[in-house]
Design an enzyme around this catalytic site. Structure first.
Site, PDB file in Angstrom:
ATOM      1  N   LYS A   1      -0.310   8.185   9.477  1.00 42.13           N
ATOM      2  CA  LYS A   1      -1.438   7.740   8.667  1.00 42.13           C
ATOM      3  C   LYS A   1      -1.729   6.300   9.072  1.00 42.13           C
ATOM      4  CE  LYS A   1      -2.991   6.227   4.197  1.00 42.13           C
ATOM      5  NZ  LYS A   1      -2.549   5.688   2.890  1.00 42.13           N
TER       6      LYS A   1
ATOM      7  N   GLY B   1      -4.312   0.745  -5.073  1.00 45.05           N
ATOM      8  CA  GLY B   1      -3.576   0.339  -6.267  1.00 45.05           C
ATOM      9  C   GLY B   1      -4.423  -0.118  -7.429  1.00 45.05           C
TER      10      GLY B   1
ATOM     11  N   ALA C   1      -6.446   6.430  -2.098  1.00 46.60           N
ATOM     12  CA  ALA C   1      -6.418   5.105  -2.736  1.00 46.60           C
ATOM     13  C   ALA C   1      -7.291   5.045  -3.986  1.00 46.60           C
ATOM     14  CB  ALA C   1      -6.827   4.004  -1.772  1.00 46.60           C
ATOM     15  N   GLY C   2      -6.786   4.313  -4.978  1.00 48.73           N
ATOM     16  CA  GLY C   2      -7.539   4.021  -6.184  1.00 48.73           C
ATOM     17  C   GLY C   2      -7.326   4.972  -7.342  1.00 48.73           C
TER      18      GLY C   2
ATOM     19  N   ASN D   1      -0.315   7.154  -4.736  1.00 51.54           N
ATOM     20  CA  ASN D   1       1.028   6.616  -4.916  1.00 51.54           C
ATOM     21  C   ASN D   1       1.150   5.915  -6.256  1.00 51.54           C
ATOM     22  OD1 ASN D   1       3.725   5.761  -4.104  1.00 51.54           O
ATOM     23  ND2 ASN D   1       2.843   3.732  -3.889  1.00 51.54           N
ATOM     24  N   THR D   2       0.401   4.811  -6.428  1.00 56.77           N
ATOM     25  CA  THR D   2       0.554   3.984  -7.621  1.00 56.77           C
ATOM     26  C   THR D   2       0.242   4.749  -8.896  1.00 56.77           C
ATOM     27  OG1 THR D   2      -0.116   2.095  -6.271  1.00 56.77           O
ATOM     28  CG2 THR D   2      -0.071   1.768  -8.643  1.00 56.77           C
TER      29      THR D   2
END
Length: 274
Positions: free
Chosen positions: A108, A169, A200-201, A222-223
């Site tokens: 990635k 994040g 993301a986000g 992830n976050t």
């Protein structure tokens, strides 16, 4: 994953679960391990940089991820130049070849523009992509939600394009759904199977559902799990939201209308005058 959801194919890989999950920011490796199991993911992305592979006590993150159960996706998180990303990708390949994990053949790609916004550097990304493709990598490209840049990455050989829903994040979800729709339309024209992964986000399960309802092929996050008060419960919610969003998109929503439409016909109802 529901039997009604077909497998996703990316760069020679095939997976039943379309949720791709990261490994950073968890309170402990044990919580990470439980969360990965709870969301049912098959692909786990790992930042290759050495400082990310160890916790404060010196334990290796790879001791908590079964390389026989998960396909690892090395990523170049934290790289701000094309050269740095290329070196990191090569390091990831060597690392996973030692583990005999099939993830050694892909990466990635992230080339970031600055440390404050963590937005992608389009020129650096394109430069690194061309080098890595020439070296035989399957490359999944993190990018902004710019449709033109997404098309350039596909044309340069990206095996998947991963537009950001919002900054890394941030938890803001999909801020510009119109741009994601344009990317999906343009990149899939004549190539419906080309994979587009929203990356993301993501802040909560509804963000995953929205991304999938737009027509995305998967979501990387992830976050949204690692930062939740209860990561394991959130992991389950993310898995279920992805399934719901995919099925809703392919079921076809009803049109939006300004005025009400009766659920039951009124013709022939007792007391209604013709």
């Amino acid at each position: 994953m529901s039997s009604m959801i077909p497998k996703i194919r990316i760069g020679g890989f095939e997976f039943s679960n379309r949720l791709f999950v990261g490994t950073g920011k968890y309170a402990t490796y044990e919580v990470m391990q439980q969360s990965l199991a709870a969301c049912g993911c098959e692909v786990v992305t790992v930042a290759v940089r050495r400082e990310r592979l160890m916790d404060t006590t010196g334990r290796n993150i790879l001791d908590f991820i079964d390389p026989q159960q998960y396909t690892l996706l090395p990523n170049t998180a934290g790289c701000f130049t094309a050269d740095d990303a290329i070196r990191t990708a090569r390091l990831g390949r060597e690392l996973l070849e030692g583990l005999e994990n099939p993830g050694a053949s892909w990466v990635k790609l992230e080339v970031l523009g600055d440390k404050k916004t963590l937005l992608p550097d389009p020129l650096g990304t394109l430069e690194a992509l061309k080098v890595l493709k020439a070296e035989g990598f399957a490359v999944l490209c993190y990018t902004s939600d710019d449709p033109i840049m997404a098309m350039r990455l596909k044309e340069a050989g990206a095996d998947a394009v991963m537009p950001a829903g919002s900054p890394i994040g941030s938890g803001q979800g999909v801020l510009n759904p119109s741009a994601i729709r344009i990317i999906l339309e343009q990149l899939k024209e004549g190539d419906a199977a080309y994979p587009i992964i929203v990356d993301a986000g993501v802040g909560t399960a509804s963000d995953v559902a929205i991304a999938m309802e737009l027509g995305a092929d998967g979501v990387l996050l992830n976050t949204g799990i690692a930062g939740a008060k209860d990561p394991v419960r959130m992991a389950v919610a993310m898995r279920q939201a992805l399934e719901a969003g995919y099925l809703a998109h392919h079921a076809g929503r009803i049109p939006r209308k300004l005025y009400a439409t009766a659920s039951s016909p009124i013709e022939g109802v007792i007391g209604v005058k013709e």
